[in-house]
Scaffold this active site. Structure first.
Site, mmCIF file in Angstrom:
data_model
loop_
_atom_site.group_PDB
_atom_site.id
_atom_site.type_symbol
_atom_site.label_atom_id
_atom_site.label_comp_id
_atom_site.label_asym_id
_atom_site.label_seq_id
_atom_site.Cartn_x
_atom_site.Cartn_y
_atom_site.Cartn_z
ATOM 1 C CG ASN A 64 20.260 20.426 -6.300
ATOM 2 O OD1 ASN A 64 21.190 20.860 -6.531
ATOM 3 N ND2 ASN A 64 19.180 19.522 -6.520
ATOM 4 C CB CYS A 73 27.128 18.623 -6.536
ATOM 5 S SG CYS A 73 27.778 20.220 -7.300
ATOM 6 C CG ASN A 75 32.485 21.655 -10.365
ATOM 7 O OD1 ASN A 75 33.563 21.246 -10.724
ATOM 8 N ND2 ASN A 75 31.851 22.580 -11.020
ATOM 9 C CG ASN A 169 21.684 18.308 -14.288
ATOM 10 O OD1 ASN A 169 21.503 19.335 -13.547
ATOM 11 N ND2 ASN A 169 21.919 17.126 -13.421
ATOM 12 C CB CYS A 197 27.384 21.303 -14.369
ATOM 13 S SG CYS A 197 26.582 19.977 -13.948
#
Length: 258
Positions: A64, A73, A75, A169, A197
């Site tokens: 991150n 993640c 994407n 999140n 996201c």
């Protein structure tokens, strides 16, 4: 020592990607954080290292922008697959290891189809949903997403007693139609709203189906960064054959001295 890197973006999520087969890159917390800084570094939502893996074509290691090792993640994973293809590491069909296990990808020009792990652990908190789609997500339906204070509310939920230790999140979802939704996301690790996201889009699509807001297994998720498509099959409370689909773009190539 000089290191070559690539910058990729998927729906406005941008990533610095290094091919790290030699594992020479010093993965120091402050260095990763500086690289992601728009003022003192290259600028990105995260840093990705593509490394060797015995069980698959490659391993994706994601950090991150706060410099800490991240979970999946979505994407970033799609960008990783496109990077590996562009670098002749893999073909248009690839499998790779990520934080949450093995993923398969199909690349069709700039569109990347990413397989996601099955989801069968879905919790409710009042009218809201908590789902782990490779990363933990809190999904909340709102009536007017433009007027929603994503930063303030998202930060409050992320730092609440229930989630403070590991973080979560927070996705805010507005219903457009039975298979089209708008989302905005507060991301842990970034500690701010991001343009898109991938795991959040996946979690939101599954949540809408779970809440009977839709009966479709092909969901369009729009964010400020663009549109993603989430497809899945469902049997009772288990969601499987989940795919996150969207475009990926190589932004630029560079070299940095560390």
């Amino acid at each position: 020592m000089k290191f070559k890197f690539s910058k990729y973006q998927a729906n406005g999520n941008d990533f610095i990607i290094f091919k790290n087969f030699s594992k020479e890159f010093p993965k120091k917390h402050n260095l990763i954080k500086k690289l992601c800084s728009t003022r003192f570094g290259i600028g990105a939502d995260g840093v990705i290292f593509i490394e060797n893996c015995k069980e698959s074509d490659f391993k994706m290691v994601y950090y991150n922008s706060d410099g800490r090792l991240g979970s999946l993640c979505g994407n970033g994973a799609r960008c990783s697959a496109k990077f590996a293809f562009d670098e002749n590491i893999t073909s248009k069909q690839t499998k790779f290891m990520a934080y949450d296990g093995l993923h398969h990808c199909k690349i069709d020009k700039n569109v990347v189809h990413l397989s996601m792990n099955d989801i069968d652990d879905i919790k409710t908190i009042g009218d809201d949903i908590v789902i782990d789609s490779g990363s933990p997500h809190y999904v909340k339906i709102v009536q007017n997403i433009k007027k929603t204070d994503v930063f303030k509310i998202g930060k409050k939920i992320r730092n609440s007693k229930l989630f403070k230790k590991e973080g979560i999140n927070v996705n805010f979802v507005q219903i457009r139609s039975k298979n089209k939704y708008i989302i905005r996301t507060y991301e842990r690790g970034v500690e701010n709203e991001t343009l898109s996201c991938g795991t959040g889009a996946t979690a939101s699509a599954v949540a809408m189906h779970y809440l009977n807001k839709t009966h479709s297994n092909k969901i369009e998720i729009s964010s400020e960064g663009g549109k993603l498509c989430v497809e899945f099959n469902q049997n009772k409370k288990k969601y499987f054959n989940i795919f996150l689909i969207g475009e990926v773009e190589k932004v630029f190539l560079g070299e940095i001295e560390i």
